[in-house]
Design a protein around this motif. Structure first.
Motif, mmCIF file in Angstrom:
data_model
loop_
_atom_site.group_PDB
_atom_site.id
_atom_site.type_symbol
_atom_site.label_atom_id
_atom_site.label_comp_id
_atom_site.label_asym_id
_atom_site.label_seq_id
_atom_site.Cartn_x
_atom_site.Cartn_y
_atom_site.Cartn_z
ATOM 1 N N ARG A 36 0.850 -1.193 0.000
ATOM 2 C CA ARG A 36 0.000 0.000 0.000
ATOM 3 C C ARG A 36 0.881 1.237 0.000
ATOM 4 N NH1 ARG A 36 -3.501 1.687 5.343
ATOM 5 N NH2 ARG A 36 -4.622 3.487 4.515
ATOM 6 N N ILE A 37 0.423 2.257 -0.682
ATOM 7 C CA ILE A 37 1.055 3.570 -0.638
ATOM 8 C C ILE A 37 -0.052 4.598 -0.475
ATOM 9 C CG2 ILE A 37 2.385 5.309 -1.903
ATOM 10 C CD1 ILE A 37 3.750 3.013 -3.409
ATOM 11 N N LYS A 38 0.132 5.503 0.470
ATOM 12 C CA LYS A 38 -0.859 6.555 0.677
ATOM 13 C C LYS A 38 -0.158 7.900 0.708
ATOM 14 C CE LYS A 38 -4.766 8.005 3.555
ATOM 15 N NZ LYS A 38 -5.608 7.703 4.746
ATOM 16 N N ILE A 39 -0.666 8.841 -0.094
ATOM 17 C CA ILE A 39 -0.139 10.198 -0.114
ATOM 18 C C ILE A 39 -1.237 11.124 0.391
ATOM 19 C CG2 ILE A 39 0.969 11.982 -1.494
ATOM 20 C CD1 ILE A 39 2.487 9.353 -1.576
ATOM 21 N N SER A 40 -0.989 11.802 1.517
ATOM 22 C CA SER A 40 -2.001 12.644 2.142
ATOM 23 C C SER A 40 -1.366 13.929 2.631
ATOM 24 C CB SER A 40 -2.651 11.899 3.317
ATOM 25 O OG SER A 40 -3.512 12.736 4.048
ATOM 26 N N THR A 41 -2.181 14.987 2.712
ATOM 27 C CA THR A 41 -1.667 16.242 3.255
ATOM 28 C C THR A 41 -1.727 16.246 4.778
ATOM 29 O OG1 THR A 41 -3.862 17.259 3.051
ATOM 30 C CG2 THR A 41 -2.332 17.545 1.215
ATOM 31 N N PHE A 42 -2.394 15.241 5.365
ATOM 32 C CA PHE A 42 -2.511 15.147 6.815
ATOM 33 C C PHE A 42 -1.921 13.819 7.282
ATOM 34 C CE2 PHE A 42 -5.881 18.008 5.403
ATOM 35 C CZ PHE A 42 -5.704 19.086 6.256
ATOM 36 N N GLY A 43 -2.114 13.482 8.556
ATOM 37 C CA GLY A 43 -1.686 12.182 9.076
ATOM 38 C C GLY A 43 -0.216 11.929 8.850
ATOM 39 N N THR A 103 6.466 15.345 5.785
ATOM 40 C CA THR A 103 5.160 15.534 5.166
ATOM 41 C C THR A 103 4.027 15.177 6.129
ATOM 42 O OG1 THR A 103 5.295 13.298 4.205
ATOM 43 C CG2 THR A 103 6.028 15.137 2.839
ATOM 44 N N GLY A 104 2.822 15.576 5.756
ATOM 45 C CA GLY A 104 1.656 15.288 6.584
ATOM 46 C C GLY A 104 1.622 16.151 7.828
ATOM 47 N N ALA A 105 1.195 15.554 8.944
ATOM 48 C CA ALA A 105 1.043 16.291 10.202
ATOM 49 C C ALA A 105 2.324 16.298 11.021
ATOM 50 C CB ALA A 105 -0.106 15.703 11.016
ATOM 51 N N SER A 106 3.450 15.996 10.406
ATOM 52 C CA SER A 106 4.727 16.011 11.116
ATOM 53 C C SER A 106 5.059 17.416 11.604
ATOM 54 C CB SER A 106 5.829 15.516 10.173
ATOM 55 O OG SER A 106 7.100 15.711 10.730
ATOM 56 N N GLU A 107 5.631 17.493 12.809
ATOM 57 C CA GLU A 107 6.009 18.793 13.368
ATOM 58 C C GLU A 107 7.502 19.061 13.220
ATOM 59 O OE1 GLU A 107 4.584 18.895 17.362
ATOM 60 O OE2 GLU A 107 2.479 18.935 16.777
#
Length: 565
Positions: free
Chosen positions: A73-80, A146-150
């Motif tokens: 599986r590969i998921k590209i999201s602006t969150f998570g 990327t995503g919700a990383s801080e």
């Protein structure tokens, strides 16, 4: 009841005996392992599902497959977890790699083709065992933010491939990559009176207890004097010798007169368990003071799978003529342990500190449906929305629904409904139900039938109908209109919507759709010229951004670029 308690402890011991392979998986990075977050760590609305591995405060480190397998599986999201790769291994486990900057080689090529085929940055792909095979030690990606990383790091986790249960990486031998000789830190021990009749140390409110170090290395609390149902809670964290930051504790166990009465350890759990963190912690204290106190009792039972509890669910009934001893043990995965003993004694004490005053006009029973309505607004709580019964503040003033406040944890969605008979149909098209926090408006997906608006939410607070008639903003920090930008590797824009938020964004280069990656944290749209879409000479760029109620903005510019090297 004895049978059920025995069965609970028996099942837990069976799960703990799973023979996880200790030397099968390697490290996903080729630098010394340091944790910025560990498995089970307490996070907003969830327990952390894996390790957060430090990447030396930078992006682009090589990320390796930890064993043979195939990309499932590969998921590209602006969150998570942002850009995430999942690898299934033949021994029945899945490794997960999140917050990636980009994938490597054929994996990245496939991702890029899928972006263009779907004409979308956010995509999700699933693969069969023979479609994208990888070998142990193969470079599959590069670390990112990327995503919700801080901040730059690699999120790394394990799952059971069949059940999707998340598993502590320590169980696969990853403790060998770390050194930990430090005991967990218990920064606070709290005692809770659990009914209106109980007084603890002259108080009907939770109290912080004083503890002192003993010669044998254990800790002793001040005596607790009570006359009814009480429970305890702790604020705790763990450190190790190499990571230099505070992480979550691995195991907590309490004993009452020598017998286990409440405990949990972070070995494995399901995603269905995640939101129960709000029942485990003192949620009200967390919201008011940003302190996570882990409660060692259940006032009302809830279904968090990691908990082992006696028939009283960790609640102590303090009765006359019985001096008791309560003990808390907090341990890390390496066996370092902190022990706190708390003497408990019965006595009828006068109340000096009264319970917090309750101002409410309604009452909610957690195990029953509840429906409340005033004026043109209503709310429906299905049974199981909350963990405990509580007194509810509910009112409507100045076109705003006052629905208690966010000090009561919500487990499942409830419905807020608002009827609007004043606006025109055209005006309603631009409206949504927003949650109001001071001057901030939080967008909620809203569904409308005629004049009635509905939304499903998981947070108590203030709600109102909000109209958004302002189009999104698109800007470019360094304008490129009419310029040659042959040396640039990317073209970047900033997009922003002040109210309902960004729903979609699409870029077109010379009339063709092009991939723009979106970073929600910085609100940046980035196109990489190595996609091969840019033309030699003049290029016309158009970017269209639409918000969640349909307002649209189009940005257009022309730039020049030489493709000659």
């Amino acid at each position: 009841m004895r049978f059920s308690v025995f069965f609970l402890f028996f099942c837990t011991s069976v799960f703990a005996q799973v023979d996880y392979p200790k030397d099968y998986f390697s490290s996903p990075l080729d630098i010394p392992m340091q944790l910025s977050g560990n498995f089970g760590e307490l996070r907003p609305n969830h327990f952390h599902a894996g390790f957060d591995l430090r990447t030396q405060q930078k992006e682009g480190l090589k990320v390796y497959a930890v064993a043979d397998g195939y990309v499932s599986r590969i998921k590209i999201s602006t969150f998570g977890n942002g850009k995430t790769i999942y690898i299934n291994h033949p021994n029945g486990y899945t490794s997960v790699y999140g917050h990636l900057k980009m994938a490597n080689g054929e994996i990245e090529n496939y991702i890029k083709k899928t972006h263009y085929a779907a004409q979308s940055f956010e995509i999700e792909m699933f693969f069969k065992p023979d479609e994208m095979v990888v070998k142990k030690g193969e470079i599959i990606a590069f670390s990112g933010n990327t995503g919700a990383s801080e901040g730059p790091h690699l999120h790394f986790e394990f799952r059971d491939s069949k059940t999707e249960f998340i598993i502590n990486p320590m169980l696969f031998g990853y403790n060998k990559f770390l050194k930990d000789t430090k005991k967990p830190v218990v920064s606070g021990v709290y005692v809770y009176p659990l009914d209106s009749k109980t007084t603890v140390n002259h108080s009907k409110r939770p109290l912080l207890l004083n503890v002192s170090l003993q010669k044998d290395g254990t800790y002793l609390s001040d005596k607790v004097v009570a006359n009814g149902a009480i429970g305890f809670g702790i604020s705790a964290y763990d450190t190790d010798d190499v990571s230099f930051n505070n992480n979550g504790v691995y195991k907590v166990q309490s004993f009452y007169n020598g017998k286990p009465n409440f405990g949990y350890e972070f070995n494995t759990y399901s995603f269905d368990d995640m939101r129960y963190i709000n029942a485990l912690i003192d949620y009200s204290r967390y919201k008011k003071m940003q302190q996570r106190v882990q409660k060692l009792f259940m006032k009302n039972p809830y279904s968090l799978s990691i908990i082992q509890a006696d028939e009283n669910k960790g609640v102590l009934q303090v009765t006359p003529n019985l001096a008791s001893l309560y003990r808390i043990e907090v341990s890390d995965f390496f066996g370092n342990k902190k022990t706190i003993a708390i003497p408990v004694q019965y006595d009828l004490l006068t109340t000096i500190i009264s319970p917090e005053p309750v101002q409410s006009n309604y009452f909610v029973k957690a195990n029953k449906d509840s429906n409340f309505a005033l004026a043109n607004m209503s709310v429906f709580f299905p049974a199981g929305t909350f963990y405990e019964d509580f007194d509810l503040n509910f009112d409507v003033k100045n076109d705003t629904l006052f629905l208690h406040d966010d000090t009561i944890p919500v487990h499942t969605n409830f419905t807020v409904s608002i009827e609007d008979t004043k606006s025109t149909e055209a005006q309603r098209e631009k409206m949504f139900i927003g949650r109001i926090e001071g001057k901030k408006v939080n967008y909620n997906p809203t569904y409308r039938k005629d004049s009635v608006f509905n939304t499903k939410v998981k947070v108590l607070g203030k709600y109102a109908l909000v109209a958004d008639t302002i189009t999104p903003k698109i800007s470019m920090a360094v304008p490129v209109e009419g310029k040659w930008i042959s040396e640039q590797k990317t073209i970047q824009l900033s997009i922003y919507d002040d109210l309902s938020g960004i729903k979609s964004y699409n870029g077109y280069l010379n009339g063709k759709w092009v991939l723009f990656e979106y970073d929600n944290k910085t609100r940046k749209l980035i196109h990489y010229f190595n996609d091969g879409i840019v033309a030699d000479g003049a290029n016309d760029l158009k970017v269209v951004v639409i918000d969640n109620v349909g307002n649209s903005t189009t940005f257009e510019t022309r730039f020049f670029r030489s493709q000659k090297k």
